[in-house]
Design a protein around this motif. Sequence first.
Motif, PDB file in Angstrom:
ATOM      1  N   ILE A   1       0.898  -0.963   0.407  1.00 41.28           N
ATOM      2  CA  ILE A   1       0.274  -0.262   0.113  1.00 41.28           C
ATOM      3  C   ILE A   1       1.152   0.891   0.162  1.00 41.28           C
ATOM      4  O   ILE A   1       2.104   1.560   0.466  1.00 41.28           O
ATOM      5  N   SER A   2       0.719   2.049  -1.335  1.00 41.70           N
ATOM      6  CA  SER A   2       1.362   3.172  -0.935  1.00 41.70           C
ATOM      7  C   SER A   2       0.668   4.095  -0.410  1.00 41.70           C
ATOM      8  O   SER A   2      -0.670   4.320  -0.769  1.00 41.70           O
ATOM      9  N   VAL A   3       1.460   5.122   0.680  1.00 43.29           N
ATOM     10  CA  VAL A   3       0.580   6.094   1.110  1.00 43.29           C
ATOM     11  C   VAL A   3       1.213   7.440   0.969  1.00 43.29           C
ATOM     12  O   VAL A   3       2.292   7.359   1.137  1.00 43.29           O
ATOM     13  N   THR A   4       0.229   9.065   1.132  1.00 44.80           N
ATOM     14  CA  THR A   4       1.143  10.100   0.575  1.00 44.80           C
ATOM     15  C   THR A   4       0.341  11.069   1.289  1.00 44.80           C
ATOM     16  O   THR A   4      -1.302  11.003   1.277  1.00 44.80           O
ATOM     17  N   ALA A   5       0.861  11.528   2.597  1.00 45.01           N
ATOM     18  CA  ALA A   5      -0.119  12.767   3.229  1.00 45.01           C
ATOM     19  C   ALA A   5       0.555  13.858   3.081  1.00 45.01           C
ATOM     20  O   ALA A   5       2.008  13.829   2.497  1.00 45.01           O
ATOM     21  N   LYS A   6      -0.665  14.711   3.105  1.00 44.88           N
ATOM     22  CA  LYS A   6      -0.039  16.378   2.288  1.00 44.88           C
ATOM     23  C   LYS A   6      -0.711  17.156   3.484  1.00 44.88           C
ATOM     24  O   LYS A   6      -2.098  17.603   2.885  1.00 44.88           O
ATOM     25  N   GLY A   7       0.134  17.556   4.448  1.00 45.55           N
ATOM     26  CA  GLY A   7      -0.885  18.187   5.630  1.00 45.55           C
ATOM     27  C   GLY A   7      -1.992  17.236   5.623  1.00 45.55           C
ATOM     28  O   GLY A   7      -3.098  18.163   6.464  1.00 45.55           O
ATOM     29  N   SER A   8      -2.199  15.984   6.258  1.00 47.36           N
ATOM     30  CA  SER A   8      -3.002  15.190   6.165  1.00 47.36           C
ATOM     31  C   SER A   8      -2.849  13.806   7.361  1.00 47.36           C
ATOM     32  O   SER A   8      -1.813  13.213   8.100  1.00 47.36           O
ATOM     33  N   ALA A   9      -4.021  13.334   7.607  1.00 46.05           N
ATOM     34  CA  ALA A   9      -4.180  12.051   8.910  1.00 46.05           C
ATOM     35  C   ALA A   9      -5.153  11.045   8.181  1.00 46.05           C
ATOM     36  O   ALA A   9      -6.343  11.900   8.409  1.00 46.05           O
ATOM     37  N   SER A  10      -5.576  10.466   7.932  1.00 44.19           N
ATOM     38  CA  SER A  10      -6.269   9.007   7.302  1.00 44.19           C
ATOM     39  C   SER A  10      -5.823   8.058   7.900  1.00 44.19           C
ATOM     40  O   SER A  10      -4.412   7.589   7.944  1.00 44.19           O
ATOM     41  N   MET A  11      -6.317   7.022   8.337  1.00 45.44           N
ATOM     42  CA  MET A  11      -5.441   5.678   8.066  1.00 45.44           C
ATOM     43  C   MET A  11      -7.482   4.875   7.368  1.00 45.44           C
ATOM     44  O   MET A  11      -8.024   4.304   7.084  1.00 45.44           O
ATOM     45  N   LEU A  12      -6.287   3.517   6.950  1.00 49.16           N
ATOM     46  CA  LEU A  12      -6.312   2.218   6.588  1.00 49.16           C
ATOM     47  C   LEU A  12      -6.486   1.260   7.215  1.00 49.16           C
ATOM     48  O   LEU A  12      -5.691   1.012   8.028  1.00 49.16           O
ATOM     49  N   ARG A  13      -7.598   0.628   7.608  1.00 48.10           N
ATOM     50  CA  ARG A  13      -8.311  -0.287   9.235  1.00 48.10           C
ATOM     51  C   ARG A  13      -8.869  -1.501   8.852  1.00 48.10           C
ATOM     52  O   ARG A  13      -9.696  -1.088   7.954  1.00 48.10           O
TER      53      ARG A  13
END
Length: 252
Positions: free
Chosen positions: A73-85
């Motif tokens: 899983i590729s994740v990119t955060a741009k001043g952000s917050a969330s999760m894969l759950r």
Amino acid sequence: MPPAVDRSRGAALLLLSACASPPLDGTDVADTPWAEQSGVHPGFDAEVWNHRTFPGKAASEFSYARLEGRDAISVTAKGSASMLRQVLRIEPEELGAVRFSWKVPALIEQADMALRDKDDAPVRVVLAFEGDRSRLSARDAALSELAHLLTGEPMPYATLMYVWCNRREPGTVIRNPRTDRVRKLVVESGAHGLNRWLEYERDIRADYQRVFGEAPGALVGIAIMTDSDNTQSRASAWYGPVRFLPVSAGAR
């Protein structure tokens, strides 16, 4: 809404690693090879993997990738917050080990997970547990009640996060600046492991006992999370499948 109340509201929502919320439209990893290899499969008291967002927070970008021969899983955060759950249930006596891997290209220079306004991380593996809520402090009980009021579910009794810290040594326990019921266990430190896959196998029961000083309750949720909302920076990472091993195969 007054700023102090708004901050408390945001903190409560961000700590709900096991509560229900709508999946992000357009993001579906449930049928990917990564999801098939991760967590507990539906039919074993578990839900499918979903991207979960927090009200008032920009969402990080999650997508399936095939990287260097691995399902990821590729994740990119741009001043952000969330999760894969994934919401699941593993009883205490069935808790063995969790095996996971990640690849991080760069650390978040401004981040410090011990500070409220800098609590970001390039990678987190998050485990949420049930427990005896009568043992919660007055502060944590109030935060849980606020979360229940806002979302319809209380925050988990305890949340254990495996994290990569900029400077603290592996084995360090970092207590969340907002609540004592969220604690982070450093499993990687500094820049020496950047740009390569790193593998981990952790004894869930032993880690929980060490971090919280008590035996764990049932495991009720697992998530991966890359966040940069507090530092308003950019972060990216790849996660390999997250697998549970039975008690007999767990690290002792």
